[in-house]
Design a protein around this motif. Sequence first.
Motif, PDB file in Angstrom:
ATOM      1  N   LEU A  18       0.834  -1.193   0.000  1.00  0.00           N
ATOM      2  CA  LEU A  18       0.000   0.000   0.000  1.00  0.00           C
ATOM      3  C   LEU A  18       0.874   1.250   0.000  1.00  0.00           C
ATOM      4  N   PRO A  19       0.686   2.144  -0.959  1.00  0.00           N
ATOM      5  CA  PRO A  19       1.484   3.375  -0.984  1.00  0.00           C
ATOM      6  C   PRO A  19       1.067   4.311   0.150  1.00  0.00           C
ATOM      7  N   GLU A  20       1.987   5.145   0.577  1.00  0.00           N
ATOM      8  CA  GLU A  20       1.679   6.138   1.604  1.00  0.00           C
ATOM      9  C   GLU A  20       1.406   7.475   0.930  1.00  0.00           C
ATOM     10  N   GLU A  21       0.144   7.870   0.896  1.00  0.00           N
ATOM     11  CA  GLU A  21      -0.251   9.134   0.300  1.00  0.00           C
ATOM     12  C   GLU A  21      -0.328  10.211   1.387  1.00  0.00           C
ATOM     13  N   PRO A  22       0.067  11.452   1.077  1.00  0.00           N
ATOM     14  CA  PRO A  22       0.039  12.498   2.114  1.00  0.00           C
ATOM     15  C   PRO A  22      -1.362  12.920   2.524  1.00  0.00           C
ATOM     16  N   GLY A  23      -2.282  12.954   1.580  1.00  0.00           N
ATOM     17  CA  GLY A  23      -3.618  13.446   1.901  1.00  0.00           C
ATOM     18  C   GLY A  23      -3.629  14.972   1.989  1.00  0.00           C
ATOM     19  N   GLU A  24      -4.788  15.531   2.199  1.00  0.00           N
ATOM     20  CA  GLU A  24      -4.945  16.987   2.206  1.00  0.00           C
ATOM     21  C   GLU A  24      -4.754  17.555   3.610  1.00  0.00           C
ATOM     22  N   GLY A  25      -3.861  18.542   3.716  1.00  0.00           N
ATOM     23  CA  GLY A  25      -3.670  19.245   4.982  1.00  0.00           C
ATOM     24  C   GLY A  25      -2.829  18.503   6.001  1.00  0.00           C
ATOM     25  N   ALA A  26      -1.981  17.574   5.542  1.00  0.00           N
ATOM     26  CA  ALA A  26      -1.192  16.779   6.476  1.00  0.00           C
ATOM     27  C   ALA A  26      -0.250  17.644   7.301  1.00  0.00           C
ATOM     28  N   GLY A  27       0.347  18.658   6.678  1.00  0.00           N
ATOM     29  CA  GLY A  27       1.294  19.512   7.394  1.00  0.00           C
ATOM     30  C   GLY A  27       0.652  20.253   8.555  1.00  0.00           C
ATOM     31  N   SER A  44       4.215  12.075   7.718  1.00  0.00           N
ATOM     32  CA  SER A  44       4.004  10.632   7.674  1.00  0.00           C
ATOM     33  C   SER A  44       4.774   9.934   8.786  1.00  0.00           C
ATOM     34  N   VAL A  45       6.041  10.294   8.943  1.00  0.00           N
ATOM     35  CA  VAL A  45       6.872   9.687   9.988  1.00  0.00           C
ATOM     36  C   VAL A  45       6.280  10.003  11.363  1.00  0.00           C
ATOM     37  N   LEU A  46       5.847  11.243  11.556  1.00  0.00           N
ATOM     38  CA  LEU A  46       5.224  11.630  12.829  1.00  0.00           C
ATOM     39  C   LEU A  46       3.979  10.803  13.096  1.00  0.00           C
ATOM     40  N   SER A  47       3.165  10.598  12.072  1.00  0.00           N
ATOM     41  CA  SER A  47       1.910   9.861  12.261  1.00  0.00           C
ATOM     42  C   SER A  47       2.167   8.439  12.740  1.00  0.00           C
ATOM     43  N   TYR A  48       3.214   7.806  12.209  1.00  0.00           N
ATOM     44  CA  TYR A  48       3.538   6.443  12.612  1.00  0.00           C
ATOM     45  C   TYR A  48       4.205   6.404  13.983  1.00  0.00           C
ATOM     46  N   LEU A  49       5.048   7.392  14.269  1.00  0.00           N
ATOM     47  CA  LEU A  49       5.695   7.447  15.580  1.00  0.00           C
ATOM     48  C   LEU A  49       4.655   7.596  16.690  1.00  0.00           C
ATOM     49  N   VAL A  50       3.714   8.502  16.506  1.00  0.00           N
ATOM     50  CA  VAL A  50       2.669   8.713  17.505  1.00  0.00           C
ATOM     51  C   VAL A  50       1.819   7.458  17.666  1.00  0.00           C
ATOM     52  N   ALA A  51       1.460   6.836  16.547  1.00  0.00           N
ATOM     53  CA  ALA A  51       0.641   5.619  16.612  1.00  0.00           C
ATOM     54  C   ALA A  51       1.344   4.522  17.405  1.00  0.00           C
ATOM     55  N   ALA A  52       2.655   4.407  17.240  1.00  0.00           N
ATOM     56  CA  ALA A  52       3.402   3.351  17.913  1.00  0.00           C
ATOM     57  C   ALA A  52       3.696   3.687  19.370  1.00  0.00           C
ATOM     58  N   LEU A  63      -3.224   2.257  11.529  1.00  0.00           N
ATOM     59  CA  LEU A  63      -2.444   1.619  10.475  1.00  0.00           C
ATOM     60  C   LEU A  63      -3.225   1.557   9.165  1.00  0.00           C
ATOM     61  N   GLU A  64      -4.528   1.360   9.269  1.00  0.00           N
ATOM     62  CA  GLU A  64      -5.367   1.199   8.086  1.00  0.00           C
ATOM     63  C   GLU A  64      -5.795   2.526   7.460  1.00  0.00           C
ATOM     64  N   ALA A  65      -5.486   3.644   8.082  1.00  0.00           N
ATOM     65  CA  ALA A  65      -5.899   4.947   7.554  1.00  0.00           C
ATOM     66  C   ALA A  65      -5.456   5.085   6.093  1.00  0.00           C
ATOM     67  N   PRO A  66      -6.303   5.633   5.227  1.00  0.00           N
ATOM     68  CA  PRO A  66      -5.983   5.670   3.794  1.00  0.00           C
ATOM     69  C   PRO A  66      -4.816   6.569   3.427  1.00  0.00           C
ATOM     70  N   ASP A  67      -4.515   7.565   4.250  1.00  0.00           N
ATOM     71  CA  ASP A  67      -3.383   8.441   3.968  1.00  0.00           C
ATOM     72  C   ASP A  67      -2.902   9.088   5.268  1.00  0.00           C
ATOM     73  N   THR A  68      -1.802   9.835   5.166  1.00  0.00           N
ATOM     74  CA  THR A  68      -1.195  10.445   6.346  1.00  0.00           C
ATOM     75  C   THR A  68      -2.148  11.419   7.024  1.00  0.00           C
ATOM     76  N   ALA A  69      -2.810  12.247   6.231  1.00  0.00           N
ATOM     77  CA  ALA A  69      -3.720  13.241   6.807  1.00  0.00           C
ATOM     78  C   ALA A  69      -4.845  12.563   7.579  1.00  0.00           C
ATOM     79  N   ALA A  70      -5.389  11.496   7.046  1.00  0.00           N
ATOM     80  CA  ALA A  70      -6.468  10.780   7.732  1.00  0.00           C
ATOM     81  C   ALA A  70      -5.965  10.176   9.035  1.00  0.00           C
ATOM     82  N   ALA A  75      -7.212  11.257  12.803  1.00  0.00           N
ATOM     83  CA  ALA A  75      -7.756  10.287  13.765  1.00  0.00           C
ATOM     84  C   ALA A  75      -6.988  10.321  15.083  1.00  0.00           C
ATOM     85  N   GLU A  76      -5.697  10.631  15.015  1.00  0.00           N
ATOM     86  CA  GLU A  76      -4.879  10.654  16.232  1.00  0.00           C
ATOM     87  C   GLU A  76      -5.203  11.827  17.132  1.00  0.00           C
TER      88      GLU A  76
END
Length: 240
Positions: free
Chosen positions: A132-141, A177-185, A198-205, A209-210
């Motif tokens: 699954l590719p990692e897409e940034p999504g809208e407004g991730a920053g 993206s890296v932040l989103s995974y670090l926080v999740a873990a 983990l299943e979120a469709p993109d980084t912004a999503a 959720a976090e």
Amino acid sequence: MVTARLPLFPLNSALFPGLVLPLHIFEERYRALVGDLLALPEDAPRRFAVVAIKDGNEVAPTGPDGVDTTAGAGLGPDPAKSLFQVGCIAEAATIGEREDGGFEVVATGTTRFRLLSVDASGPYLTAEVEELPEEPGEGAGTLAAGVARAFRTYQKRLAGAQDRTLVAVQELPDDPSVLSYLVAAATIFETPAKQLLLEAPDTAARLAAELPLLRREAAVIGKLPSLPAVDLTRQPASLN
């Protein structure tokens, strides 16, 4: 669509890209799996698929001879139904053999995947997976800045509830993206909540959720006088 057939490690927790996964390997079928990884050419990536268990567990009862060699033991007659459908590919960085014949493995999560099929016919589970590719999504920053603030508040309240002192403020990554995974873990959310991240469709999503999860947990912790000590560092998982 990039697909691959990989050895499958079912665990009781979710693995995220970029995160380190130490494993103690001493059960027969997983020794066979690691042995096959070691048999690969030196320049070949030693990859395997990690997926969280939603029903059952990876620890199987032993047979009359004390050794269980059933690939999907502990997961029911159809292992795929006992597993979440999104996991993370891991690559073994180091594999050390123990005197008892087991292994110490240190791997790192690399890429999310969707589980397409599970094969239990061999000495250990294998799976066909779709990367699954990692897409940034809208407004991730923008979302990342809010999540970083909420995560710091969460850390401080958790440390206070456990009568701990934060020795130093952890420098958080700038990449959303890296932040989103670090926080999740790094949070102590239960596996189903981590799996949804983990299943979120993109980084912004994932970041979106976090944010409410962190705020809710920080608010709950702030109202508690104390919490049992929880080791927030990732402990080695045991596959027995």
